[in-house]
Motif scaffolding. Structure first.
Motif, PDB file in Angstrom:
ATOM      1  N   ILE A 126      39.215  32.694 -48.179  1.00  0.00           N
ATOM      2  CA  ILE A 126      40.644  32.811 -47.878  1.00  0.00           C
ATOM      3  C   ILE A 126      40.818  32.845 -46.360  1.00  0.00           C
ATOM      4  O   ILE A 126      40.047  33.509 -45.656  1.00  0.00           O
ATOM      5  CB  ILE A 126      41.237  34.085 -48.504  1.00  0.00           C
ATOM      6  CG1 ILE A 126      41.023  34.086 -50.022  1.00  0.00           C
ATOM      7  CG2 ILE A 126      42.718  34.220 -48.169  1.00  0.00           C
ATOM      8  CD1 ILE A 126      41.422  35.391 -50.690  1.00  0.00           C
ATOM      9  N   ASP A 127      41.853  32.167 -45.849  1.00  0.00           N
ATOM     10  CA  ASP A 127      42.032  32.115 -44.399  1.00  0.00           C
ATOM     11  C   ASP A 127      43.220  32.927 -43.904  1.00  0.00           C
ATOM     12  O   ASP A 127      43.602  32.828 -42.727  1.00  0.00           O
ATOM     13  CB  ASP A 127      42.138  30.670 -43.918  1.00  0.00           C
ATOM     14  CG  ASP A 127      43.323  29.933 -44.521  1.00  0.00           C
ATOM     15  OD1 ASP A 127      44.081  30.531 -45.307  1.00  0.00           O
ATOM     16  OD2 ASP A 127      43.503  28.729 -44.198  1.00  0.00           O
ATOM     17  N   THR A 128      43.832  33.726 -44.782  1.00  0.00           N
ATOM     18  CA  THR A 128      44.917  34.607 -44.360  1.00  0.00           C
ATOM     19  C   THR A 128      44.537  36.058 -44.631  1.00  0.00           C
ATOM     20  O   THR A 128      43.861  36.373 -45.610  1.00  0.00           O
ATOM     21  CB  THR A 128      46.233  34.259 -45.077  1.00  0.00           C
ATOM     22  OG1 THR A 128      45.998  34.150 -46.482  1.00  0.00           O
ATOM     23  CG2 THR A 128      46.785  32.941 -44.583  1.00  0.00           C
ATOM     24  N   ILE A 129      44.979  36.956 -43.759  1.00  0.00           N
ATOM     25  CA  ILE A 129      44.403  38.299 -43.705  1.00  0.00           C
ATOM     26  C   ILE A 129      44.723  39.155 -44.916  1.00  0.00           C
ATOM     27  O   ILE A 129      43.821  39.746 -45.521  1.00  0.00           O
ATOM     28  CB  ILE A 129      44.866  39.005 -42.418  1.00  0.00           C
ATOM     29  CG1 ILE A 129      44.311  38.268 -41.202  1.00  0.00           C
ATOM     30  CG2 ILE A 129      44.379  40.461 -42.398  1.00  0.00           C
ATOM     31  CD1 ILE A 129      44.944  38.666 -39.892  1.00  0.00           C
ATOM     32  N   SER A 130      45.992  39.262 -45.300  1.00  0.00           N
ATOM     33  CA  SER A 130      46.360  40.194 -46.364  1.00  0.00           C
ATOM     34  C   SER A 130      45.661  39.911 -47.699  1.00  0.00           C
ATOM     35  O   SER A 130      45.045  40.806 -48.288  1.00  0.00           O
ATOM     36  CB  SER A 130      47.881  40.203 -46.548  1.00  0.00           C
ATOM     37  OG  SER A 130      48.251  41.104 -47.570  1.00  0.00           O
ATOM     38  N   PRO A 131      45.724  38.680 -48.226  1.00  0.00           N
ATOM     39  CA  PRO A 131      45.014  38.426 -49.481  1.00  0.00           C
ATOM     40  C   PRO A 131      43.504  38.529 -49.338  1.00  0.00           C
ATOM     41  O   PRO A 131      42.813  38.946 -50.270  1.00  0.00           O
ATOM     42  CB  PRO A 131      45.445  37.006 -49.860  1.00  0.00           C
ATOM     43  CG  PRO A 131      45.925  36.389 -48.601  1.00  0.00           C
ATOM     44  CD  PRO A 131      46.502  37.499 -47.790  1.00  0.00           C
TER      45      PRO A 131
END
Length: 245
Positions: A126-131
């Protein structure tokens, strides 16, 4: 046709032996994120003969993906990435028990996703922080083995890619952000194996972006960097699943 009389597995068995090949055939792997890193990791895992594979990604192929992503061709623009990979992987190994989910993973559904296992290993691409942090936390809570990809963007030196514990990484903005988020959630210093690059990022290759979910910046990329990150992740998973650690 079983794996043992299928030419598909001959070279792998010659290298690893029949016991390791059987371990891989019995394994169940979850890959979250099927972009530049995750799709290559998933394909290497598929080609090694892992028996069960779940791939999760909500995105469709965009023209900007063509420079680095396995699913991205001019003929696949607009198609769901998991749909493209599903056909490709079934063509590689028809015996693969493959499940592809076109969904966005976040804190609201990550537990349900992991409940659909059990998984022997998780590949976090995953490349986005929250998920990303939600998936890592859930894996840590369940003690499910995980390998996590840090940032491959704004970097060009393939020789600087490394395995490390998350807390020992440097020159990586994504690593720093993930560490901060884990601390806030009470997971400070919990061991998280990652693939990262020691190369300092080219700050001129990073731009602010609008309209993307949980993503404030985008980085320039070169074809071979995300692919190599994915191969590193596959090696980590396959070595451990095959019993050859």
């Amino acid at each position: 046709m079983t794996m043992y009389n299928n030419p598909f597995s001959e070279r792998t068995m010659l290298l690893l032996g029949s016991e390791s090949v059987e371990r891989l055939r019995q394994a169940n792997v979850l890959v979250v994120g099927a972009g530049g890193v995750g799709a290559y990791a998933a394909e290497m895992i598929c080609r090694a003969g892992v028996g069960s594979l779940t791939i999760v990604d909500a995105d469709c192929v965009a023209p900007s993906n063509i420079n680095r992503q396995l699913s991205a061709l001019t003929s696949t623009i607009g198609k769901a990435k998991v749909e493209v990979l599903s056909k490709r992987f079934a063509d590689i190994n028809p015996a693969l028990r493959l499940r592809c989910l076109a969904q966005y993973v976040d804190e609201s559904n990550v537990a349900q996703l992991l409940d659909s296992g059990p998984f022997d290993f998780i590949v976090d691409a995953i490349d986005t922080i929250s998920p990303k942090v939600s998936l890592i936390c859930e894996a840590l809570e369940r003690k499910t083995p995980i390998i996590s990809s840090m940032g491959a963007g704004a970097k060009t030196d393939i020789s600087k890619i490394r395995f490390a514990d998350l807390w020992e990484t440097y020159n990586c903005g994504l690593s720093r952000a993930v560490r901060q988020a884990l601390k806030k959630r009470g997971f400070a210093r919990r061991k998280v194996p990652v693939v990262f690059s020691t190369e300092a990022p080219d700050m001129n290759a990073i731009a602010f972006t609008e309209g993307e979910r949980n993503k404030k910046t985008t980085a320039g990329t070169i074809s071979y960097m995300p692919a190599t990150f994915g191969c590193f992740m596959a090696q980590y998973v396959l070595t451990r699943l095959s019993g050859r650690k």
